[in-house]
Design a protein around this motif. Structure first.
Motif, PDB file in Angstrom:
ATOM      1  N   SER A  77      -4.161   0.005 -12.087  1.00 62.97           N
ATOM      2  CA  SER A  77      -3.194   0.267 -12.984  1.00 62.97           C
ATOM      3  C   SER A  77      -2.005   1.069 -12.764  1.00 62.97           C
ATOM      4  O   SER A  77      -2.063   2.026 -11.917  1.00 62.97           O
ATOM      5  CB  SER A  77      -3.677   0.736 -14.630  1.00 62.97           C
ATOM      6  N   GLY A  78      -0.698   0.694 -12.917  1.00 63.31           N
ATOM      7  CA  GLY A  78       0.403   1.535 -12.700  1.00 63.31           C
ATOM      8  C   GLY A  78       1.261   1.239 -11.693  1.00 63.31           C
ATOM      9  O   GLY A  78       2.246   0.959 -11.667  1.00 63.31           O
ATOM     10  N   VAL A  79       0.498   0.994 -10.497  1.00 61.64           N
ATOM     11  CA  VAL A  79       0.872   0.416  -9.197  1.00 61.64           C
ATOM     12  C   VAL A  79       0.393  -0.624  -8.469  1.00 61.64           C
ATOM     13  O   VAL A  79      -0.810  -0.745  -8.801  1.00 61.64           O
ATOM     14  CB  VAL A  79       1.219   1.884  -8.211  1.00 61.64           C
ATOM     15  N   ARG A  80       0.786  -1.438  -7.338  1.00 58.60           N
ATOM     16  CA  ARG A  80       0.135  -2.491  -6.687  1.00 58.60           C
ATOM     17  C   ARG A  80      -0.968  -1.795  -6.236  1.00 58.60           C
ATOM     18  O   ARG A  80      -0.896  -0.797  -5.330  1.00 58.60           O
ATOM     19  CB  ARG A  80       1.113  -3.073  -5.852  1.00 58.60           C
ATOM     20  N   GLY A  81      -2.180  -2.294  -6.291  1.00 60.90           N
ATOM     21  CA  GLY A  81      -3.539  -1.626  -5.716  1.00 60.90           C
ATOM     22  C   GLY A  81      -4.552  -2.680  -5.471  1.00 60.90           C
ATOM     23  O   GLY A  81      -4.447  -3.646  -6.113  1.00 60.90           O
ATOM     24  N   SER A  82      -5.813  -2.207  -5.031  1.00 68.65           N
ATOM     25  CA  SER A  82      -6.719  -2.993  -4.706  1.00 68.65           C
ATOM     26  C   SER A  82      -8.198  -2.392  -5.167  1.00 68.65           C
ATOM     27  O   SER A  82      -8.376  -1.179  -4.765  1.00 68.65           O
ATOM     28  CB  SER A  82      -6.835  -3.655  -3.429  1.00 68.65           C
ATOM     29  N   GLU A 142       0.692  -1.087  -0.186  1.00 66.02           N
ATOM     30  CA  GLU A 142       0.003   0.102   0.017  1.00 66.02           C
ATOM     31  C   GLU A 142       0.833   1.049  -0.038  1.00 66.02           C
ATOM     32  O   GLU A 142       0.507   2.189  -0.486  1.00 66.02           O
ATOM     33  CB  GLU A 142      -0.911   0.123   1.208  1.00 66.02           C
ATOM     34  N   LEU A 143       2.254   1.251   0.677  1.00 66.20           N
ATOM     35  CA  LEU A 143       2.713   2.420   0.801  1.00 66.20           C
ATOM     36  C   LEU A 143       3.610   2.612  -0.649  1.00 66.20           C
ATOM     37  O   LEU A 143       4.143   3.639  -0.825  1.00 66.20           O
ATOM     38  CB  LEU A 143       3.888   2.239   1.874  1.00 66.20           C
ATOM     39  N   ASP A 188      -6.547  -8.406  -3.962  1.00 70.42           N
ATOM     40  CA  ASP A 188      -6.105  -8.254  -5.342  1.00 70.42           C
ATOM     41  C   ASP A 188      -5.820  -6.726  -5.726  1.00 70.42           C
ATOM     42  O   ASP A 188      -6.979  -5.890  -5.563  1.00 70.42           O
ATOM     43  CB  ASP A 188      -6.985  -8.871  -6.408  1.00 70.42           C
ATOM     44  N   LEU A 189      -4.670  -6.253  -5.612  1.00 69.86           N
ATOM     45  CA  LEU A 189      -4.229  -4.885  -6.053  1.00 69.86           C
ATOM     46  C   LEU A 189      -4.245  -4.684  -7.412  1.00 69.86           C
ATOM     47  O   LEU A 189      -3.823  -3.685  -7.824  1.00 69.86           O
ATOM     48  CB  LEU A 189      -3.146  -4.467  -5.227  1.00 69.86           C
ATOM     49  N   GLY A 194     -11.075   0.636  -1.840  1.00 67.15           N
ATOM     50  CA  GLY A 194     -11.235  -0.789  -2.023  1.00 67.15           C
ATOM     51  C   GLY A 194     -11.007  -1.646  -0.899  1.00 67.15           C
ATOM     52  O   GLY A 194     -11.103  -2.822  -0.707  1.00 67.15           O
ATOM     53  N   ILE A 195     -10.086  -1.272   0.097  1.00 67.34           N
ATOM     54  CA  ILE A 195      -9.692  -2.011   1.216  1.00 67.34           C
ATOM     55  C   ILE A 195     -10.811  -2.826   1.952  1.00 67.34           C
ATOM     56  O   ILE A 195     -11.693  -2.066   2.442  1.00 67.34           O
ATOM     57  CB  ILE A 195      -8.728  -0.957   2.189  1.00 67.34           C
ATOM     58  N   ARG A 196     -10.514  -3.893   2.340  1.00 66.30           N
ATOM     59  CA  ARG A 196     -11.509  -4.509   3.046  1.00 66.30           C
ATOM     60  C   ARG A 196     -10.965  -5.197   4.274  1.00 66.30           C
ATOM     61  O   ARG A 196     -11.738  -5.771   4.765  1.00 66.30           O
ATOM     62  CB  ARG A 196     -12.046  -5.771   2.069  1.00 66.30           C
ATOM     63  N   GLN A 197      -9.872  -5.510   4.520  1.00 67.42           N
ATOM     64  CA  GLN A 197      -9.247  -6.001   5.692  1.00 67.42           C
ATOM     65  C   GLN A 197      -8.234  -5.049   6.455  1.00 67.42           C
ATOM     66  O   GLN A 197      -7.559  -4.120   5.970  1.00 67.42           O
ATOM     67  CB  GLN A 197      -8.473  -7.436   5.201  1.00 67.42           C
ATOM     68  N   GLU A 198      -8.035  -5.386   7.642  1.00 68.71           N
ATOM     69  CA  GLU A 198      -7.439  -4.654   8.750  1.00 68.71           C
ATOM     70  C   GLU A 198      -6.091  -5.246   8.536  1.00 68.71           C
ATOM     71  O   GLU A 198      -5.502  -6.422   8.395  1.00 68.71           O
ATOM     72  CB  GLU A 198      -7.841  -4.748  10.264  1.00 68.71           C
TER      73      GLU A 198
END
Length: 452
Positions: free
Chosen positions: A404-409, A271-272, A399-400, A303-307
């Motif tokens: 597009s472009g960077v890891r994400g979700s 995420e960072l 799933d990130l 989109g984040i779902r988990q802590e």
């Protein structure tokens, strides 16, 4: 303006005096355009790669990679089950820095396309573990970066604070990241040699007809350091299908115990990367990069779902449960109190050693199916193969890859509710059989709550 391959390979002779270049062709891996690259073919049949930096930041990366490759002595390379690029030399093309290495053969697999199961996923996990098993002296002797857990934590604090100061990071993410960094339970780990952020495209494969794709080379050594092993697992977020198998293979191959928070920190590092992309745009004063990063951060926040916390069940993995199954006694267990006061189970506490029975008939009795094969709540057999892979983190891998472009979700599958074993009220069973059934049902609840 991109330089032609012929212009680039002409500089190879400066890095390798006496070399006779007989051919040139372009080299592109769909990167960010910060390097010009080409392949030079020499008269003796060798092929070399030359990369030229397009800006000052890229020049620093080339210098770091040159230092890292030179740090990989012959002894260190023998410890690796794959090839790493060999440093040939450095030169300049005009005012730009250039690095020349040998060419490694192999094909690459994009993270979302890495299949689950045996083959590429297992080989990637084993290759990552091999890097982490290198002695820290490889890094220290070359004067490369060495951080302990506190140093890793402090560096992430700076990334969060600097990115938050731009005013372009959603407050939800800033709070989330700070809470994770403040959680002492996440930062009790043993540092290792790391690549400093390996990606799926860092692995080069050759196809094995029996074992499937196997890692034959690893590129991208510019971040070689001692630090948090989780940083090299951050790419899991863009490979949801293969993440569990890569991690399981990594855990099996690791020469030391892995900490429970490994994948939680890996998620935080992933995420960072969005925040670092934002800071990269700020440093270059590139509004297009800043706006792109801000949009990615907004999408991530939605989109984040988990802590970013340790699994509530104690952080052990499914393989621990399988080991517990292997330790089940062959004889019937004595009656025990099977009531559960909480949902936090330790698999090794779900079984007890059998006591000798008082009668010869019980001693000669054949073991029941319940003693030799674990079953789930619906009566289906549960495999106890010690090589079987399974999820090793309490929450589903988000799933990130959709950003597009960077890891994400953009989200993750909903976590299923734990299953329970239905009791057959009308069928009389003795206390020892009831104890075994309760133990298996508890394992099933633990497995499903921690593996999906």
């Amino acid at each position: 303006m991109a330089r032609s391959p012929f212009t680039l390979v002409a500089a190879v002779t400066a890095a390798l005096p006496g070399a006779e270049v007989t051919g040139a062709r372009a080299l592109s891996a769909g990167g960010d355009g910060r390097f010009d690259s080409a392949i030079a073919t020499l008269s003796d049949g060798r092929e070399l790669v030359i990369r030229v930096a397009e800006d000052d930041e890229a020049a620093v990366e080339l210098a770091e990679e040159a230092l890292a490759l030179r740090a990989l002595t012959a002894g260190a390379r023998e410890m690796l089950p794959f090839a790493a690029p060999v440093y040939i030399g450095e030169t300049r093309v005009g005012d730009a820095r250039a690095l020349v290495t040998d060419l490694l053969d192999g094909f690459q697999i994009d993270a979302p396309d890495v299949p689950a199961g045996r083959g590429a996923a297992w080989s990637m996990g084993e290759a990552t573990a091999a890097v982490h098993a290198l002695p820290a002296s490889v890094v220290r002797g070359a004067g490369l970066t060495v951080r302990d857990a506190a140093g890793v934590r402090e560096e992430l604090w700076q990334v969060v604070d600097r990115s938050a100061a731009t005013g372009r990071v959603p407050a939800r993410l800033t709070v989330r990241w700070r809470q994770a960094i403040e959680d002492d339970d996440l930062w009790r780990f043993e540092t290792t040699v790391t690549l400093g952020g390996v990606e799926a495209n860092s692995f080069l494969f050759a196809d094995d007809p029996e074992a499937g794709p196997q890692v034959t080379g690893v590129i991208g050594w510019k971040g070689l350091a001692v630090g948090d092993p989780a940083v090299d697992l951050a790419w899991f977020s863009s490979a949801p299908d293969a993440a569990d198998d890569v991690h399981a293979a990594y855990v099996r191959a690791a020469d030391r115990g892995t900490d429970d928070a490994l994948r939680v920190r890996a998620r935080l590092h992933a995420e960072l990367e969005f925040a670092r992309w934002l800071l990269h745009g700020e440093s270059l004063r590139r509004d297009d990069i800043i706006d792109d990063a801000a949009a990615l951060l907004e999408s991530l926040a939605d989109g984040i779902r988990q802590e970013l916390t340790l699994p509530a069940a104690g952080g052990t993995d499914v393989e621990s449960a399988m080991d517990a199954l292997d330790r089940m006694p062959a004889a019937e267990a004595p009656a025990v109190d099977t009531s559960m006061e909480t949902d936090a189970y330790r698999p090794e506490q779900l079984w007890v050693e059998a006591e000798e029975t008082d009668t010869a008939d019980e001693a000669d009795a054949e073991p029941s199916d319940a003693d030799t094969e674990a079953q789930d709540a619906d009566g289906e057999a549960v495999a106890t193969d010690p090589d079987a892979t399974g999820p090793t983190w309490g929450d589903a891998t988000e799933d990130l890859s959709d950003i597009s472009g960077v890891r994400g979700s953009s989200g993750s599958p909903a976590r299923p509710a734990p299953e329970t074993a239905a009791a057959e009220a009308d069928t009389p069973i003795d206390a020892s059989e009831e104890a075994q059934r309760a133990a298996r049902a508890a394992l099933q609840r633990w497995t499903n709550s921690g593996s999906e």
